[in-house]
Motif scaffolding. Structure first.
Motif, short mmCIF file in Angstrom:
data_model
loop_
_atom_site.label_atom_id
_atom_site.label_comp_id
_atom_site.label_asym_id
_atom_site.label_seq_id
_atom_site.Cartn_x
_atom_site.Cartn_y
_atom_site.Cartn_z
N GLU A 152 -2.03 10.30 -15.13
CA GLU A 152 -2.03 10.77 -13.47
C GLU A 152 -1.03 11.76 -12.87
O GLU A 152 -1.10 12.55 -12.26
CB GLU A 152 -2.07 9.47 -12.49
CG GLU A 152 -3.19 8.48 -12.68
CD GLU A 152 -4.68 9.33 -12.01
OE1 GLU A 152 -4.43 10.09 -11.03
OE2 GLU A 152 -5.82 9.36 -12.64
N ASN B 197 -0.89 19.03 -6.57
CA ASN B 197 -1.48 18.46 -5.32
C ASN B 197 -1.67 16.84 -5.59
O ASN B 197 -2.51 16.69 -6.61
CB ASN B 197 -2.53 19.11 -4.67
CG ASN B 197 -2.78 18.38 -3.37
OD1 ASN B 197 -2.07 17.65 -2.71
ND2 ASN B 197 -3.62 19.22 -2.33
N GLU B 198 -1.37 15.90 -4.91
CA GLU B 198 -1.51 14.60 -4.92
C GLU B 198 -2.64 14.01 -4.45
O GLU B 198 -3.20 13.08 -4.78
CB GLU B 198 -0.14 13.64 -4.63
CG GLU B 198 0.95 13.97 -5.39
CD GLU B 198 1.98 13.11 -4.78
OE1 GLU B 198 1.67 12.25 -3.44
OE2 GLU B 198 3.05 12.76 -5.30
N SER B 199 -3.35 14.92 -3.59
CA SER B 199 -4.54 14.43 -2.89
C SER B 199 -5.57 14.34 -4.00
O SER B 199 -5.86 15.06 -4.82
CB SER B 199 -5.09 15.68 -1.99
OG SER B 199 -6.20 15.37 -1.36
N GLY C 156 -1.34 9.77 -5.66
CA GLY C 156 -1.54 9.68 -4.23
C GLY C 156 -1.87 8.55 -3.16
O GLY C 156 -1.07 8.24 -2.25
N ASP C 157 -2.91 7.77 -3.82
CA ASP C 157 -3.27 6.73 -3.18
C ASP C 157 -2.20 5.73 -3.27
O ASP C 157 -2.16 4.89 -2.28
CB ASP C 157 -4.55 6.13 -3.88
CG ASP C 157 -5.78 7.11 -3.99
OD1 ASP C 157 -5.77 7.75 -2.80
OD2 ASP C 157 -6.74 6.90 -4.72
N ARG D 289 1.05 5.92 -3.36
CA ARG D 289 2.13 6.38 -2.53
C ARG D 289 1.60 6.23 -1.04
O ARG D 289 2.60 5.93 -0.08
CB ARG D 289 2.44 8.04 -2.58
CG ARG D 289 3.53 8.56 -1.73
CD ARG D 289 3.76 9.83 -1.88
NE ARG D 289 3.93 10.27 -3.34
CZ ARG D 289 5.36 10.63 -3.82
NH1 ARG D 289 6.32 10.19 -3.13
NH2 ARG D 289 5.22 10.93 -5.09
N ARG D 290 0.51 6.26 -0.81
CA ARG D 290 -0.10 5.86 0.57
C ARG D 290 -0.27 4.59 1.02
O ARG D 290 0.33 4.05 2.18
CB ARG D 290 -1.42 6.79 0.94
CG ARG D 290 -2.04 6.71 2.10
CD ARG D 290 -2.86 7.89 2.40
NE ARG D 290 -3.93 7.97 1.24
CZ ARG D 290 -5.15 6.98 0.91
NH1 ARG D 290 -5.24 6.10 1.84
NH2 ARG D 290 -5.62 7.26 -0.06
N THR E 55 -5.65 11.96 -6.17
CA THR E 55 -5.22 11.38 -7.49
C THR E 55 -4.61 9.82 -7.02
O THR E 55 -4.45 9.51 -5.98
CB THR E 55 -4.15 12.07 -7.94
OG1 THR E 55 -3.01 12.00 -7.16
CG2 THR E 55 -4.25 13.71 -8.06
N VAL F 64 -1.40 15.51 -11.65
CA VAL F 64 -0.79 15.82 -10.25
C VAL F 64 0.02 17.26 -10.83
O VAL F 64 -0.02 18.28 -9.84
CB VAL F 64 0.15 15.10 -9.70
CG1 VAL F 64 0.99 15.43 -8.72
CG2 VAL F 64 -0.69 13.87 -9.23
#
Length: 614
Positions: free
Chosen positions: A24, A33-35, A40-41, A43-44, A37, A28
């Motif tokens: 992963e 871009n982490e969107s 990204g999930d 981190r959110r 991935t 990135v």
């Protein structure tokens, strides 16, 4: 560039989780871009879930360890305090489980999947407890709250009347009465336990002292014999231990305690009176252990008494089985009586009868118990005496073959002794068996005794001193022979005691004619003794002397027999032979009358048949 493993050195990740995270990360970097991935999930959503769980609160101890339904939350400065419901909080384990459920739901994956486990391990460092349990402060607050509760609600002054007869009880009156009962119960708790123990000790002392007094005054031979006291105490303690053990299990009926076994055992070993007194003692003590259980005491006393009454005149081992049956009958009658009186159910009655049957069957243990008692304590019971009374005993067969005159004399003495013992309440069986073996020392040298002689008398060729020694020697030889055949001590005692320390008068008088008095040693003409130590031994002594004396009469009648018996008794009294046994003059008179009756019956005249010339 650092190796890939060093990136994850602080996390306990599996190899597959490491590869997932590394892929992963590379993805990135490639997309810049982490969107879309996994990183990204993570981190959110992780900060959101962690914040949500921590805001609810995570306890530092397991929730079930907290007794109340709410807790007081105090800020570190000690000035702010709030109360939270325990249901809204989680402990560390519950926090991890909640996070696992949230992650599984978000990623739509199983909790064991690498994605969920990776996300969970990344969040674990942030799920530490934020509500710290303070045990010391909790204890302080609890004690403060308890001390703040008033110990009384109102006052009742000393000697104040709470309520009068016929007066309506109000709410306040009822509270006063309830308070009085609680105060009384508290005082009884403080002093009642001590009084309870003192009361039970006094009850035990009263019951035990009655039994001890009976032994001291009526059975001193038991009271002053340490081995017999040990036997009594051991059996009683075992019975009481069984009674105590039965209390520990509610499903056990008290009738499982085999008190009938002790009753039968003591009756066989000692006598019926000792057996019934021991039964009373055990029943009352066992009832005390069971909380003063009167029905149990009366039932066991009745059943044990039945066992005593049907064992007291035991003449064969099979009679024990009949006694066991009557023990069960005694239990059954008592159980039915008490259960009918208290309107017990059929199930309760059958349960008690079942345990009473088991208790009765345990009475058959009297057989091995008797063997054990005889072996350890050296006691000879009536059952053993019954076995020895068999005319086919090897010693008796040998006597009949080698000393027929002595055998006939022995049978006559046993009959005289048994009947006399019955007249004065002595042990007739012991008298009979003791008489059987009292002259076994004559077997080896039967020809030296008059009852075995015909025309030749070997004493004609011996000096009076030698003859006296030979006659006296049969006591020593009898003891040696009895020990060789393992006769019990109670029977062996008859061998020396039936002569006591009397003189061998016939040869002593003969010696006086041949030698000066001062040249004779009296011990050559005196039996070694000891004197009779029991009524039974004294009876056999008299029966032995009377039988030999009456045999010398040519035409015995009641008058001459009575005179012979008087002479024999007077000689034994003059030689002080009854000073060590509990024989009374009244009993001597009864013995004499019994001897006369038996001798006249044995020597009755027969009718001469028609045509008989001889």
């Amino acid at each position: 560039m650092l190796p890939a493993d060093s990136l994850f050195s602080n996390l306990a990740l599996s190899s597959s989780e490491k590869n997932l995270l590394l892929n992963e990360y590379k993805r990135v970097l490639k997309l810049r871009n982490e969107s879309g991935t996994l990183l990204g999930d993570l981190r959110r959503i992780l900060p959101l879930h962690i914040a949500s769980i921590r805001s609810d609160g995570i306890l530092s101890i397991e929730r079930h360890q907290i007794a109340s339904e709410s807790i007081a939350l105090r800020a570190p400065n000690g000035r702010e305090e709030s109360v939270l419901s325990l249901k809204s909080l989680r402990d560390s384990v519950e926090a991890v489980l909640t996070m696992t459920e949230l992650l599984s739901e978000y990623f739509r994956a199983q909790p064991e999947s690498d994605t969920v486990q990776l996300a969970l391990k990344l969040s674990l460092p942030f799920l530490s407890p934020n509500l710290i349990y303070d045990a010391t402060q909790t204890l302080v607050e609890r004690m403060r709250a308890e001390s703040a509760v008033p110990i009384a609600d109102g006052i009742v002054r000393e000697n104040e009347k709470v309520v009068s007869r016929g007066e309506v009880i109000t709410d306040l009156t009822k509270r006063k009465l309830d308070s009085y009962l609680r105060a009384k119960a508290e005082r009884e708790v403080r002093t009642g336990e001590l009084r309870l123990y003192i009361g039970k000790i006094l009850i035990v002392l009263i019951i035990a002292s009655l039994f001890a007094a009976y032994l001291y005054f009526s059975r001193p031979q038991i009271f002053f014999d340490n081995s017999l006291l040990l036997l009594l105490t051991s059996v009683i303690l075992l019975e009481l231990l069984a009674a105590w053990y039965s209390v520990q299990f509610e499903w056990l009926s008290p009738y499982i305690v085999p008190i009938g076994l002790a009753s039968i055992l003591f009756t066989i070993i000692f006598d019926s009176r000792t057996g019934i007194f021991a039964t009373i003692t055990i029943s009352l003590l066992a009832a005390t252990i069971r909380g003063n259980d009167f029905p149990f005491a009366l039932a066991t006393l009745f059943a044990g008494g039945m066992g005593v009454f049907f064992t007291r005149d035991i003449r064969q081992r099979a009679q024990v089985a009949l006694s066991v049956l009557y023990v069960f009958i005694g239990y059954s009658v008592a159980i039915l009586a008490f259960n009918f009186a208290r309107l017990a159910s059929l199930e309760e009655i059958l349960t008690d009868l079942k345990f009473a049957a088991i208790s009765s069957l345990l009475c058959f243990l009297v057989y091995p118990a008797l063997l054990l008692v005889e072996k350890i304590f050296g006691i000879t019971t009536d059952l053993t005496l019954l076995e020895l009374s068999d005319a086919n005993h090897p010693l008796l067969r040998e006597m009949a073959a080698n000393a027929p005159g002595t055998y006939t004399h022995t049978m006559q003495v046993s009959l005289l002794a048994e009947e006399a013992a019955n007249c004065i309440g002595a042990n007739a069986l012991l008298c009979r068996v003791g008489a059987y073996f009292h002259d076994i020392g004559k077997i080896a040298q039967a020809r030296y005794f008059a009852e075995n002689q015909t025309n030749y008398n070997p004493h004609d060729e011996l000096t009076a001193i030698t003859s006296g020694r030979i006659i006296g020697e049969h006591v020593k030889q009898g003891l040696e022979l009895g020990r060789l055949y393992k006769l019990p001590k109670r029977v062996l005692d008859f061998i020396p005691q039936h002569h006591g320390t009397t003189m061998i008068h016939f040869f002593y008088d003969k010696a006086l004619k041949a030698f000066p008095h001062d040249k004779l040693n009296l011990d050559d003409f005196r039996y070694p003794g000891p004197k009779p130590q029991s009524r039974e031994a004294a009876i056999v002594m008299l029966a032995d002397g009377v039988e030999a004396s009456v045999r010398s009469l040519t035409t015995p009648n009641e008058e001459t027999v009575s005179q012979i018996i008087d002479v024999v008794i007077r000689k034994r009294l003059d030689e002080d032979q009854f000073s060590e046994c509990p024989l009374t003059f009244a009993e001597l008179k009864a013995i004499k009358e019994s001897f006369i009756k038996t001798i006249m019956a044995l020597r009755h005249r027969r009718v001469k048949y028609p045509g008989q010339k001889i």
